[in-house]
Design a protein around this motif. Structure first.
Motif, PDB file in Angstrom:
ATOM      1  N   UNK A  21      62.900  21.537 -11.925  1.00 42.08           N
ATOM      2  CA  UNK A  21      63.377  21.136 -13.251  1.00 42.08           C
ATOM      3  C   UNK A  21      64.191  19.850 -13.153  1.00 42.08           C
ATOM      4  N   UNK A  22      65.077  19.765 -12.184  1.00 41.28           N
ATOM      5  CA  UNK A  22      65.898  18.569 -12.012  1.00 41.28           C
ATOM      6  C   UNK A  22      65.045  17.347 -11.684  1.00 41.28           C
ATOM      7  N   UNK A  23      64.065  17.543 -10.797  1.00 42.26           N
ATOM      8  CA  UNK A  23      63.177  16.442 -10.414  1.00 42.26           C
ATOM      9  C   UNK A  23      62.369  15.940 -11.602  1.00 42.26           C
ATOM     10  N   UNK A  24      61.811  16.857 -12.353  1.00 46.03           N
ATOM     11  CA  UNK A  24      60.968  16.475 -13.490  1.00 46.03           C
ATOM     12  C   UNK A  24      61.782  15.831 -14.601  1.00 46.03           C
ATOM     13  N   UNK A 100      44.316  22.962 -10.865  1.00 45.92           N
ATOM     14  CA  UNK A 100      44.666  22.427  -9.546  1.00 45.92           C
ATOM     15  C   UNK A 100      45.507  23.446  -8.793  1.00 45.92           C
ATOM     16  N   UNK A 101      45.666  23.205  -7.494  1.00 48.52           N
ATOM     17  CA  UNK A 101      46.515  24.056  -6.660  1.00 48.52           C
ATOM     18  C   UNK A 101      47.422  23.156  -5.828  1.00 48.52           C
ATOM     19  N   UNK A 102      48.712  23.519  -5.773  1.00 47.60           N
ATOM     20  CA  UNK A 102      49.701  22.747  -5.036  1.00 47.60           C
ATOM     21  C   UNK A 102      50.354  23.653  -4.006  1.00 47.60           C
ATOM     22  N   UNK A 103      50.086  23.370  -2.744  1.00 46.54           N
ATOM     23  CA  UNK A 103      50.617  24.224  -1.687  1.00 46.54           C
ATOM     24  C   UNK A 103      52.085  23.908  -1.412  1.00 46.54           C
ATOM     25  N   UNK A 107      55.891  17.595  -1.383  1.00 46.12           N
ATOM     26  CA  UNK A 107      56.787  16.457  -1.573  1.00 46.12           C
ATOM     27  C   UNK A 107      56.913  16.127  -3.055  1.00 46.12           C
ATOM     28  N   UNK A 108      57.934  15.377  -3.392  1.00 45.97           N
ATOM     29  CA  UNK A 108      58.110  14.924  -4.767  1.00 45.97           C
ATOM     30  C   UNK A 108      56.906  14.108  -5.215  1.00 45.97           C
ATOM     31  N   UNK A 109      56.425  13.251  -4.311  1.00 49.78           N
ATOM     32  CA  UNK A 109      55.291  12.391  -4.648  1.00 49.78           C
ATOM     33  C   UNK A 109      54.049  13.214  -4.975  1.00 49.78           C
ATOM     34  N   UNK A 110      53.809  14.249  -4.162  1.00 41.87           N
ATOM     35  CA  UNK A 110      52.647  15.099  -4.399  1.00 41.87           C
ATOM     36  C   UNK A 110      52.797  15.858  -5.722  1.00 41.87           C
ATOM     37  N   UNK A 111      53.982  16.374  -6.003  1.00 42.52           N
ATOM     38  CA  UNK A 111      54.242  17.079  -7.256  1.00 42.52           C
ATOM     39  C   UNK A 111      53.940  16.191  -8.455  1.00 42.52           C
ATOM     40  N   UNK A 112      54.470  14.992  -8.442  1.00 41.34           N
ATOM     41  CA  UNK A 112      54.292  14.089  -9.579  1.00 41.34           C
ATOM     42  C   UNK A 112      52.836  13.656  -9.726  1.00 41.34           C
ATOM     43  N   UNK A 113      52.160  13.467  -8.606  1.00 40.29           N
ATOM     44  CA  UNK A 113      50.750  13.071  -8.662  1.00 40.29           C
ATOM     45  C   UNK A 113      49.906  14.163  -9.316  1.00 40.29           C
ATOM     46  N   UNK A 115      50.916  16.586 -11.346  1.00 37.89           N
ATOM     47  CA  UNK A 115      51.267  16.738 -12.766  1.00 37.89           C
ATOM     48  C   UNK A 115      50.697  15.593 -13.585  1.00 37.89           C
ATOM     49  N   UNK A 116      50.748  14.376 -13.044  1.00 39.48           N
ATOM     50  CA  UNK A 116      50.161  13.231 -13.748  1.00 39.48           C
ATOM     51  C   UNK A 116      48.666  13.441 -13.975  1.00 39.48           C
ATOM     52  N   UNK A 117      47.983  13.949 -12.963  1.00 36.05           N
ATOM     53  CA  UNK A 117      46.544  14.200 -13.089  1.00 36.05           C
ATOM     54  C   UNK A 117      46.268  15.266 -14.146  1.00 36.05           C
ATOM     55  N   UNK A 118      47.084  16.310 -14.154  1.00 37.22           N
ATOM     56  CA  UNK A 118      46.902  17.378 -15.143  1.00 37.22           C
ATOM     57  C   UNK A 118      47.201  16.887 -16.559  1.00 37.22           C
TER      58      UNK A 118
END
Length: 206
Positions: A21-24, A100-103, A107-113, A115-118
């Motif tokens: 939540x803080x990151x987003x 999608x699936x996020x293991x 990383x923050x970069x992977x999370x944002x990528x 979510x951006x795609x979704x």
């Protein structure tokens, strides 16, 4: 950077949920946390379109949560997440309908990528949801007999066959057809069938 879409963080682990939540929020998204699938589903009718991050290790059965979510809201793309998950589970998640699936850990970069795609899917998904909502609203205007008659004709039965099965005259069936078209706001009966099919498909997925 402008404000971005809502993100629904449905995670069991309070620490990870809080960090996400803080990151987003720092990235101008609008995160809303949920600690259980049941809480998320309870709020679903009141949530705007957005992206959901769904934990596979919820106390709820994630298959049920995901199925209900997809059945009720086409305008919420779903990213599932978990740690120590085998490939069979990932395949099952995608088959059920997740985008999608996020293991974990990620990383923050992977999370944002991810979510951006979704979030790119949102425009088309919102249009699908609008069609479904409109179709469902029209479906509620039809009587039980009108729906019964429409299903018969939808299954390629002729007016005569529908009349025989419902013990009605062909003229009565034709009257029903005109009434249904008027309620659906169309001039072709095939368009009325398409509208009702969309609504019925949505109800079958619930």
């Amino acid at each position: 950077m402008g404000a971005k879409c809502p993100v629904y963080v449905v995670l069991k682990d309070a620490r990870i949920r809080r960090n996400l939540v803080e990151t987003l929020r720092a990235e101008q998204y609008h995160p809303t946390p949920f600690s259980s699938g049941s809480d998320f589903l309870e709020a679903l009718n009141h949530l705007p379109a957005g992206v959901a991050i769904l934990d596979l290790h919820l106390a709820d059965n994630w298959v049920d949560v995901l199925a209900q979510l997809l059945g009720r809201r086409k305008d919420i793309p779903v990213v599932t997440t978990a740690e120590n998950v085998n490939i069979q589970t990932v395949v099952q998640v995608i088959k059920v309908g997740a985008d999608d699936f996020l293991e974990q850990p990620f990383s923050k970069e992977m999370l944002l990528e991810v979510i951006d795609q979704a979030s790119v899917l949102l425009a088309s998904r919102e249009d699908i949801q609008r069609q479904r909502d409109c179709a469902d609203s029209l479906l509620k205007k039809l009587t039980t007999r009108e729906l019964e008659m429409l299903r018969l004709i939808q299954s390629n039965k002729s007016n005569e066959a529908a009349a025989n099965e419902l013990h009605l005259s062909v003229r009565t069936i034709e009257t029903y057809r005109l009434r249904i078209m008027r309620k659906c706001g169309v001039t072709k009966f095939s368009d009325a069938i398409s509208i009702v099919a969309i609504a019925l498909d949505g109800r079958r997925q619930l």
